[in-house]
Design an enzyme around this catalytic site. Structure first.
Site, PDB file in Angstrom:
ATOM      1  N   SER A 258       0.860  -1.176   0.000  1.00 39.54           N
ATOM      2  CA  SER A 258       0.000   0.000   0.000  1.00 39.54           C
ATOM      3  C   SER A 258       0.894   1.223   0.000  1.00 39.54           C
ATOM      4  O   SER A 258       2.118   1.110   0.057  1.00 39.54           O
ATOM      5  CB  SER A 258      -0.880   0.004   1.248  1.00 39.54           C
ATOM      6  OG  SER A 258      -0.054   0.227   2.377  1.00 39.54           O
ATOM      7  N   LYS A 259       0.286   2.386  -0.012  1.00 39.39           N
ATOM      8  CA  LYS A 259       1.043   3.633  -0.032  1.00 39.39           C
ATOM      9  C   LYS A 259       2.043   3.711   1.107  1.00 39.39           C
ATOM     10  O   LYS A 259       3.155   4.184   0.955  1.00 39.39           O
ATOM     11  CB  LYS A 259       0.093   4.812   0.090  1.00 39.39           C
ATOM     12  CG  LYS A 259      -0.417   5.262  -1.253  1.00 39.39           C
ATOM     13  CD  LYS A 259      -1.026   6.631  -1.141  1.00 39.39           C
ATOM     14  CE  LYS A 259      -1.475   7.080  -2.515  1.00 39.39           C
ATOM     15  NZ  LYS A 259      -2.270   8.254  -2.499  1.00 39.39           N
ATOM     16  N   ARG A 260       1.591   3.231   2.239  1.00 37.07           N
ATOM     17  CA  ARG A 260       2.407   3.239   3.446  1.00 37.07           C
ATOM     18  C   ARG A 260       3.751   2.509   3.235  1.00 37.07           C
ATOM     19  O   ARG A 260       4.747   2.799   3.855  1.00 37.07           O
ATOM     20  CB  ARG A 260       1.552   2.595   4.531  1.00 37.07           C
ATOM     21  CG  ARG A 260       2.145   2.138   5.780  1.00 37.07           C
ATOM     22  CD  ARG A 260       1.016   1.679   6.697  1.00 37.07           C
ATOM     23  NE  ARG A 260       0.421   0.424   6.257  1.00 37.07           N
ATOM     24  CZ  ARG A 260       0.895  -0.770   6.568  1.00 37.07           C
ATOM     25  NH1 ARG A 260       1.970  -0.888   7.309  1.00 37.07           N
ATOM     26  NH2 ARG A 260       0.309  -1.868   6.146  1.00 37.07           N
ATOM     27  N   GLY A 262       5.380   2.459   0.387  1.00 36.51           N
ATOM     28  CA  GLY A 262       6.149   3.029  -0.726  1.00 36.51           C
ATOM     29  C   GLY A 262       5.559   2.644  -2.068  1.00 36.51           C
ATOM     30  O   GLY A 262       6.237   2.666  -3.080  1.00 36.51           O
TER      31      GLY A 262
END
Ligand code: GLU
Length: 483
Positions: A258-260, A262
């Site tokens: 996920s975005k978390r 990277g």
């Protein structure tokens, strides 16, 4: 039809054609870029064609901005395509034509079930703990039962008996009972084609021999095969491609990326993180594909070595530190003029690029990304008096400033300003003063760069030149003179 779709990839005697088929509903993230890379590399390895198809049929969610980001991201990575991109939205008429051929030949049918009826069907299935699946209620109805003028969808008629087997180049042999594959929709009630139809028609028309994509599409392959086999019955030239469903990428903690973790658009790696494309290329290659223990694999070497059999079956883990490490390795090999351009674009004002280029060989060996490189280069262009970091300030105590005064006096007599002569001269001075060389070098570094880390001190002296070096030393030495 007991089974269909069996292939092992070796059976195809056509030249390899692959495609990358992103939906432009968001940025090109790291997973998409890796799918693109694998698909492209496989074609290049086999001297085949790598094609690009923009699946922009979802008009509400597709944006020009996303299309541009995908195109520029792929170009930056160095993935060039052998033909202009195909825009799926422009091929609607052809998709409908295939749906009509399927209808005309009894491989598809019109379904008039209303939303309310379908909802009722699903509630009953839920209550009976059955899988939620269209029950084929219009499959065998005589078309004369069709309510006049009522809206309908077109569904493909899939087999209810036997099983379908896919010999996936990554997943191995996968079997699904045909009863599990429902008669899904290929044309919506507004006449528009669904992804399931459009993708398979485009793959055929583009001549794709190999479909390399995320394993979240493995189920779709089982649903798409009935269209291929039906069209092959009708037209005789629809071949089943080789499928290679690659495992998704997970974060370092094993959770879905996920975005978390990277999972950002690849332009973020370029613009914000200062990653060079050859490093991302290498990193993405190694993310799920291996060749022994080799970590650093150039683009040419990758083309030479890449085979689908090297793709692992388990999800790979995204590791930002590894990417940065590889980036550092590639920076060391990168051309100085190119790095100078990348770095100067990140610096305030217009730096002296000739000086930056001269400094590049000693700067690039210690940086992991272009931002670090720009930070490391900043001292070259700093105005006097330099702003000292806290650590540099600590090193410049009264004693150290006194030593700087002695160094200044000594260097003022120095006329040959080269690495060799400065080294000989300063080492001699240290000896004369009965000091270890570090006792001179540390305050010197602080005075010249404002920092406690920098390229070698003689490199720094030479890069800054005689006048600027002496002025920077004087600026720190004189402050202490009277204190
Ligand atoms: N457009 C699909 C996606 O972005 C890919 C479809 C395919 O590769 O068949 O997930």
């Amino acid at each position: 039809m007991a089974s269909n779709g069996v292939n092992n990839g070796q059976a195809l005697d056509r030249p390899v054609v692959t495609r990358f088929a992103p939906s432009p509903t968001g940025f090109l993230h790291i997973g998409g870029a890796r799918t693109a890379l694998f698909s492209w590399l496989f074609a290049r390895h086999h001297g085949g064609k790598a094609l690009l198809r923009i699946e922009d049929t979802d008009r509400a969610r597709s944006t020009q901005q996303a299309i541009d980001a995908i195109l520029s991201g792929l170009e930056w990575l160095g993935l060039e395509w052998d033909e202009d991109p195909v825009f799926q939205s422009e091929r609607g008429a052809r998709h409908v034509e295939v749906a009509e051929a399927l209808l005309a030949n009894g491989h598809a049918y019109r379904c008039y079930a209303t939303q309310a009826e379908l909802e009722e069907m699903r509630s009953a299935q839920r209550a009976a703990k059955q899988p939620l699946r269209y029950d084929g209620r219009w499959r065998d109805r005589d078309p004369s039962h069709a309510p006049a003028g009522a809206p309908f969808v077109v569904r493909v008629k899939t087999s209810n008996e036997g099983e379908t087997v896919i010999d996936d180049a990554v997943q191995g042999t996968v079997r699904v009972n045909n009863a599990e594959i429902d008669d899904y929709i290929i044309l919506r009630s507004d006449g528009s084609p669904t992804y399931m139809l459009a993708a398979v028609v485009d793959d055929h028309d583009m001549g794709c021999t190999h479909i390399v994509r995320g394993d979240d599409h493995l189920n779709n392959a089982f649903r798409q095969l009935p269209i291929i086999t039906a069209m092959n019955e009708i037209e005789g030239n629809w071949a089943v491609p080789v499928y290679a469903h690659i495992p998704l990428i997970h974060g370092a903690d094993g959770a879905k990326l996920s975005k978390r973790h990277g999972a950002l658009g690849i332009e973020t790696y370029r613009d914000e993180m200062g990653i060079v494309p050859e490093a991302l290329f290498n990193y993405l290659l190694r993310l799920g594909w291996g060749y022994g223990d080799e970590e650093v694999i150039s683009r040419d070497k990758a083309i030479e070595l890449f085979e689908l059999s090297g793709i692992g079956q388990s999800p790979s883990r995204f590791d930002l530190a590894k990417l940065q490490n590889l980036n550092g390795i590639y920076l060391r090999d990168a051309d100085d003029a190119r790095l100078t351009e990348l770095v100067s674009a990140r610096m305030d004002g217009k730096p002296d690029t000739a000086l930056l280029a001269r400094a590049m060989p000693v700067l690039k060996v210690r940086a992991k990304d272009i931002n670090e490189l720009a930070d490391a280069a900043a001292f070259l262009f700093a105005q006097r008096p330099l702003t000292l970091t806290e650590k540099a300030e600590k090193q410049l105590d009264n004693d150290a400033r006194g030593r700087l005064a002695a160094v200044h006096e000594h260097l003022e007599t120095e006329t040959v300003w080269t690495i060799e002569s400065l080294e000989a001269s300063l080492k001699e001075k240290a000896e004369q003063l009965g000091l270890g060389f570090g006792k001179l070098a540390q305050p010197l570094r602080a005075a010249l760069t404002g920092q406690t880390t920098s390229p070698g001190i003689f490199d720094v002296l030479v890069l800054l030149g005689r006048d600027e070096s002496l002025a920077r030393i004087a600026a720190q030495a004189t402050v202490s003179a009277g204190s």
